[in-house]
Design an enzyme around this catalytic site. Structure first.
Site, PDB file in Angstrom:
ATOM      1  N   ASP A 166     -10.577   1.414  -5.541  1.00  0.00           N
ATOM      2  CA  ASP A 166      -9.012   1.838  -5.674  1.00  0.00           C
ATOM      3  C   ASP A 166      -9.109   3.147  -4.941  1.00  0.00           C
ATOM      4  OD1 ASP A 166      -6.768   1.331  -7.703  1.00  0.00           O
ATOM      5  OD2 ASP A 166      -6.898   3.607  -7.347  1.00  0.00           O
TER       6      ASP A 166
ATOM      7  N   GLU B 119      -3.116  -0.095  -4.097  1.00  0.00           N
ATOM      8  CA  GLU B 119      -4.117   0.497  -3.300  1.00  0.00           C
ATOM      9  C   GLU B 119      -5.553  -0.240  -3.892  1.00  0.00           C
ATOM     10  OE1 GLU B 119      -2.925   3.103  -6.825  1.00  0.00           O
ATOM     11  OE2 GLU B 119      -2.118   1.578  -5.556  1.00  0.00           O
TER      12      GLU B 119
ATOM     13  N   ASN C 228       2.049   8.449  -1.062  1.00  0.00           N
ATOM     14  CA  ASN C 228       3.508   7.839  -0.883  1.00  0.00           C
ATOM     15  C   ASN C 228       4.582   8.934  -1.178  1.00  0.00           C
ATOM     16  OD1 ASN C 228       2.953   5.231  -0.050  1.00  0.00           O
ATOM     17  ND2 ASN C 228       2.861   4.523  -2.163  1.00  0.00           N
TER      18      ASN C 228
END
Length: 455
Positions: free
Chosen positions: A329, A372, A337
């Site tokens: 992860d 992700e 973002n």
């Protein structure tokens, strides 16, 4: 082989004659007596092939052919023009209208069945490819241009009769790229040296010192030439060898003496057809890849992971081998973002995927399972070795800044969890669950680390 054949002719006797011949070979026969009825029958019945008379009142055969080939829903249906005219320019006019072949009246039985069976065989192939891509692989129904043309082709001519070979090359020069091979060995060398391969092979069946039929057979069995269309040149009375080569899968033929316009037309037709089927194959391949790969990163997707991991675990348990799973992860990815935008985030994920791919073996399955989150399946790998692989990936992610946009350099880290088969009854869900638990622990303990699950 059977198929649905539409016969179009304004003379009833001609229709009945062809109908009897084809019905005797167990073809399903439909008929139409004029151009308007033919177009309606094509749209309604979707025949496998159309035998179309050229000279008809009202809408003639050439115009009917043109309309069939202009319609995205019917342009893949083979059309054979049948004409009483024996002038090459009249025959070529039909091919230029989009016809796939032609026959001259009175129709020779050998030519009729050779043409029909060959074109039906090809249509079955294209139908299968089209069905795998949803029926409109090239976007034709949405107004895209019709299929590819047949000019500027790459042609391999296999012939060692100097006069005939020079004439063929002379006719095709300027419109196509022609490579001459005087033997099967030279042909193989030409294929090995070519970067893009050939789109058509022309074989003189009477090549000196060699068996032309054997050359055709070898071409149809070799991997690099199996899908390449073959056009043979035969003598006017060589019916036996012609039939046998067509049964081998040879696509088309020309009778000596070779007519210049007919040669041009048949070459263009074969190359156009080959390009279309190659586009279909590429479309099928792309569809298959989309079904198992993640569009953003090019890694395998969750669907592929689920289908393969269970199988790998079963194989490993049955053979006493190991399988390990690594989950990853990206740390604090939401802030990437939020701060830099989703485009920058996508570029970071693509870069992470590239670093994962570079850090694992070709036999390992690197997957993006969402957002992700990534998973890597490591066949024949124990927990300790998998931990080292995880550490290699962690360092690959953290060691070099990411550059998702002009003047933007980010330090990105990742947390990883590792698990391995611990018991014979372990399932894919068990491995993934233990790897996820180890991943959560890595995040709780400060991120940017690899934690292995307890056995």
């Amino acid at each position: 082989m059977t198929a649905r054949v539409l016969i179009v002719d304004d003379i009833l006797a001609n229709v009945r004659l062809l109908e009897a011949k084809l019905a005797a070979e167990y073809f399903e026969v439909l008929t139409a007596m004029n151009g308007a009825d033919a177009l309606e029958a094509v749209n309604r019945a979707k025949p496998d092939i159309v035998l179309l008379d050229v000279m008809m009142p009202g809408i003639d055969g050439v115009e009917v052919c043109r309309r069939i080939k202009a319609n995205p829903a019917t342009q893949h249906i083979p059309v054979v023009m049948i004409t009483a005219l024996d002038q090459p320019e009249d025959r070529v006019r039909g091919l230029e209208a989009g016809a796939d072949d032609f026959l001259t009246k009175p129709v020779n039985d050998l030519a009729l069945f050779c043409r029909v069976k060959g074109l039906v065989r090809l249509k079955m192939l294209t139908d299968e490819l089209r069905s795998r891509t949803g029926g409109d692989p090239l976007g034709l129904a949405n107004g895209a241009a019709p299929g590819p043309g047949g000019h500027g082709g790459r042609i391999l001519l296999i012939d060692n009769r100097t006069t005939g070979a020079d004439r063929i090359r002379g006719i095709l020069a300027g419109k196509h790229e022609v490579t001459l091979a005087t033997s099967q060995q030279e042909a193989a060398e030409a294929y090995a040296q070519g970067d893009r391969g050939f789109e058509l092979i022309i074989v003189n069946l009477d090549i000196e010192g060699s068996d032309g039929m054997r050359i055709c057979s070898q071409l149809k069995t070799m991997e690099q030439t199996r899908q390449t269309p073959i056009l043979i040149i035969v003598g006017p009375d060589d019916h036996q060898r012609l039939l046998r080569t067509l049964d081998m899968g040879v696509n088309d033929y020309l009778i000596r003496p070779v007519d210049r316009q007919e040669l041009h037309a048949r070459v263009v037709t074969q190359i156009r057809r080959h390009r279309y089927t190659e586009q279909l194959r590429l479309s099928v391949r792309a569809s298959l890849e989309l079904a198992v790969t993640d569009a953003l990163t090019g890694l395998y997707n969750r669907r592929y992971l689920e289908s393969q991991l269970a199988s790998l675990i079963d194989q490993a348990v049955n053979r006493g081998k190991l399988v390990s799973v690594l989950t990853l992860d990206v740390d604090y990815f939401k802030s990437v973002n939020d701060t830099y935008g989703h485009d920058a985030g996508d570029r970071v994920l693509q870069d992470v995927a590239g670093r994962i791919r570079a850090a694992v073996r070709s036999v390992d399955l690197a997957c993006r399972v969402g957002g992700e989150e990534f998973v890597v399946v490591l066949p024949d790998t124990d927990l300790k070795t998998a931990g080292r692989v995880g550490e290699r990936i962690r360092k690959a992610v953290a060691s070099k800044p990411f550059n998702p946009g002009p003047g933007c350099f980010l330090t990105i880290t990742a947390s990883l969890g590792v698990s391995a088969i611990a018991a014979a009854q372990d399932t894919a869900d068990d491995l993934l669950k233990r790897a996820d638990q180890a991943l959560y622990r890595a995040k709780r303990e400060g991120r940017n680390r690899v934690i292995s699950a307890a056995a």
